[in-house]
Scaffold this active site. Structure first.
Site, PDB file in Angstrom:
ATOM      1  N   TRP A 135      -4.376  12.060   0.466  1.00 25.64           N
ATOM      2  CA  TRP A 135      -5.541  11.641   0.885  1.00 25.64           C
ATOM      3  C   TRP A 135      -6.097  12.515   1.942  1.00 25.64           C
ATOM      4  CZ3 TRP A 135      -6.658   7.888   5.540  1.00 25.64           C
ATOM      5  CH2 TRP A 135      -8.046   7.445   5.447  1.00 25.64           C
ATOM      6  N   ASP A 216       1.896   4.924   5.373  1.00 24.06           N
ATOM      7  CA  ASP A 216       0.285   4.711   5.007  1.00 24.06           C
ATOM      8  C   ASP A 216       0.455   3.589   3.944  1.00 24.06           C
ATOM      9  OD1 ASP A 216      -2.244   4.541   5.083  1.00 24.06           O
ATOM     10  OD2 ASP A 216      -2.678   6.564   4.566  1.00 24.06           O
ATOM     11  N   LYS A 252      -9.109  -2.731   0.662  1.00 20.81           N
ATOM     12  CA  LYS A 252      -8.942  -2.928  -0.999  1.00 20.81           C
ATOM     13  C   LYS A 252      -8.433  -4.278  -1.195  1.00 20.81           C
ATOM     14  CE  LYS A 252      -9.553   1.356  -0.084  1.00 20.81           C
ATOM     15  NZ  LYS A 252      -9.890   2.571  -0.733  1.00 20.81           N
TER      16      LYS A 252
HETATM   17  N1  PLP Z   1      -4.919   5.842   3.502  1.00 25.47           N
HETATM   18  C1  PLP Z   1      -5.172   6.045   2.250  1.00 25.47           C
HETATM   19  C2  PLP Z   1      -4.090   6.615   1.415  1.00 25.47           C
HETATM   20  C3  PLP Z   1      -6.190   5.687   1.701  1.00 25.47           C
HETATM   21  O1  PLP Z   1      -6.347   5.955   0.249  1.00 25.47           O
HETATM   22  C4  PLP Z   1      -6.925   4.945   2.254  1.00 25.47           C
HETATM   23  C5  PLP Z   1      -8.511   4.393   1.666  1.00 25.47           C
HETATM   24  O2  PLP Z   1      -9.102   5.229   0.868  1.00 25.47           O
HETATM   25  C6  PLP Z   1      -7.015   4.768   3.701  1.00 25.47           C
HETATM   26  C7  PLP Z   1      -5.702   4.931   4.241  1.00 25.47           C
HETATM   27  C8  PLP Z   1      -7.809   3.909   4.696  1.00 25.47           C
HETATM   28  O3  PLP Z   1      -8.966   3.506   4.329  1.00 25.47           O
HETATM   29  P1  PLP Z   1      -9.777   2.574   5.127  1.00 25.47           P
HETATM   30  O4  PLP Z   1      -9.830   3.176   6.749  1.00 25.47           O
HETATM   31  O5  PLP Z   1     -11.107   2.304   4.500  1.00 25.47           O
HETATM   32  O6  PLP Z   1      -8.928   1.251   5.178  1.00 25.47           O
END
Ligand code: PLP
Length: 405
Positions: A135, A216, A252
């Site tokens: 990511w 994560d 999500k």
């Molecule tokens: N970590 C990963 C691997 C992700 O794919 C995402 C979202 O796309 C996130 C963390 C954190 O997303 P958010 O800050 O929207 O909860």
């Protein structure tokens, strides 16, 4: 007149948000957005989970709720529930009070708070090891707190699966005590997760090299439709006695993208440090956001504490994960029917929001220009952007670019 900031270079726009903007401005009615990782229903519309609507009604009708500040580390009941959800309610670490849970600005905030904590209180002479690819924000966040980044192999373009040997070797060769960032489930962007056997191998190397695992977790329950299954790796590492950090996102699995609802849980191997760690987390939090927002945490808190709503949430999760799995199957079937050159079983084998298709940058470009299909240059597609209405159109477009570009 000249500005004090004259020397600033213009940065590239965020690739994914930029892609969404291009898609929005495209007047063609066939356009498809496979960039952003947000769930869509079969009409391509955002979906507010019915259980979230119910929780919001409860909040709205509660005369005792107000808009006072939450405490610095967030809402206690929410944090406890979030930790139980990821670690399992009967996890000894919880009973033994060896955990600290801090409410964060969604998953991003949890990763950032973890990185900030590590930059201050973990050894300074080791890097964080991150998967190649990962990511995009992982790099930005760790760079921001000044921790060195080293990549480990993850994706094997030939098998379109996990490069386990390369990964294990890189962990083996890394400086002892390195931070190892792992995706708890539904790896973004590849959609490829280690098997349980491979997780055991990863844990073995981490143990032998005294590495520090950092999970994560952005897709619990959303990946397989099973909350426990998606938490397996985290629980396994904790069971083996690792101290760890777990960043949790409710974007999500609750569809709470803009409510920025998340939690960072620290699992320690003795309770005596928990209070100290919590006090330092509070200092970090205070200087950065002062205290977290309430609305999303209230929703999650209500659902996680009410058995009936919880069951309904599990059903809502199944609705989302099954639609995505169905789209995987339909895309695969269509590519097979079209006899599209190449192998496509990775489409159905991969898990979660994304599929790493193996499409090349040039093919992605033609998909955009000729077919109005938007995906990132690395060939990643968000499965949620596919529906019964556009999956055949997309498959035919893929078939064309694979044959001609
Ligand atoms: N970590 C990963 C691997 C992700 O794919 C995402 C979202 O796309 C996130 C963390 C954190 O997303 P958010 O800050 O929207 O909860």
């Amino acid at each position: 007149s000249a500005s004090l900031f004259q020397q600033i270079e213009e940065a590239q726009p965020d690739a994914i948000f930029h892609l969404s903007a291009l898609w929005r401005n495209d007047p063609d009615s066939r356009k498809v957005n496979l960039g952003i990782g947000a769930y869509r229903d079969d009409d391509g519309k955002p979906w507010v989970l019915p259980v979230v609507r119910k929780a919001e009604t409860i909040i709205y009708n509660d005369p005792n709720l107000n808009h006072e500040y939450l405490s610095i580390t967030g809402m206690p009941e929410f944090r406890e529930a979030a930790a139980r959800l990821i670690l399992g309610a009967d996890n000894p670490a919880i009973g033994e009070k060896r955990i600290v849970a801090v409410q964060t600005i969604s998953g991003t905030g949890a990763v950032h708070t973890a990185a900030a904590f590590l930059s201050r209180f973990y050894r300074k002479d080791v890097p964080v090891l991150i998967s190649n690819p990962t990511w995009i924000n992982h790099k930005l966040i760790f760079k921001g707190v000044g921790i060195d980044i080293v990549e480990y192999p993850y994706w094997n373009p030939h098998t379109k699966g996990l490069e386990i040997d390369g990964m294990l070797k890189a962990l083996e060769d890394a400086k002892p005590g390195s931070i190892v960032l792992l995706h708890a489930c539904a790896h973004n962007p590849t959609g490829v997760d280690p098997t349980q056997e491979q997780w055991k191998q990863i844990a073995d190397v981490c143990e032998a090299k005294t590495h520090f695992p950092f999970f994560d977790c952005a897709y619990q329950g959303f990946a397989s439709g099973d909350l426990d299954r998606d938490a397996w790796a985290v629980r396994y590492f904790v069971e083996r006695g690792f101290e760890t950090l777990v960043a949790q996102s409710f974007s999500k699995n609750f569809g709470l993208y803009c409510q920025r609802t998340g939690c960072l849980t620290v699992v320690l191997n003795n309770a005596s440090v928990a209070k100290k760690v919590e006090s330092q987390m509070a200092i970090i939090q205070r200087s950065e956001i002062s205290n977290p927002p309430a609305h999303g945490a209230r929703i999650v808190n209500i659902v996680l504490h009410d058995p009936e709503l919880y069951n309904e949430w599990v059903q809502n999760l199944k609705t989302m994960s099954s639609r995505i799995q169905e789209m995987r199957q339909r895309l695969y079937n269509k590519l097979i029917e079209l006899k599209t050159p190449g192998t496509w079983n990775h489409i159905v084998d991969q898990i979660g929001m994304f599929s790493f298709t193996g499409l090349k940058g040039k093919q992605v470009q033609v998909l955009k220009e000729k077919y109005h299909v938007y995906l990132t240059d690395n060939g990643r597609i968000s499965m949620a952007g596919l529906s019964s209405k556009n999956v055949d159109y997309f498959a035919k477009a893929v078939d064309d670019v694979v044959r001609t570009v």
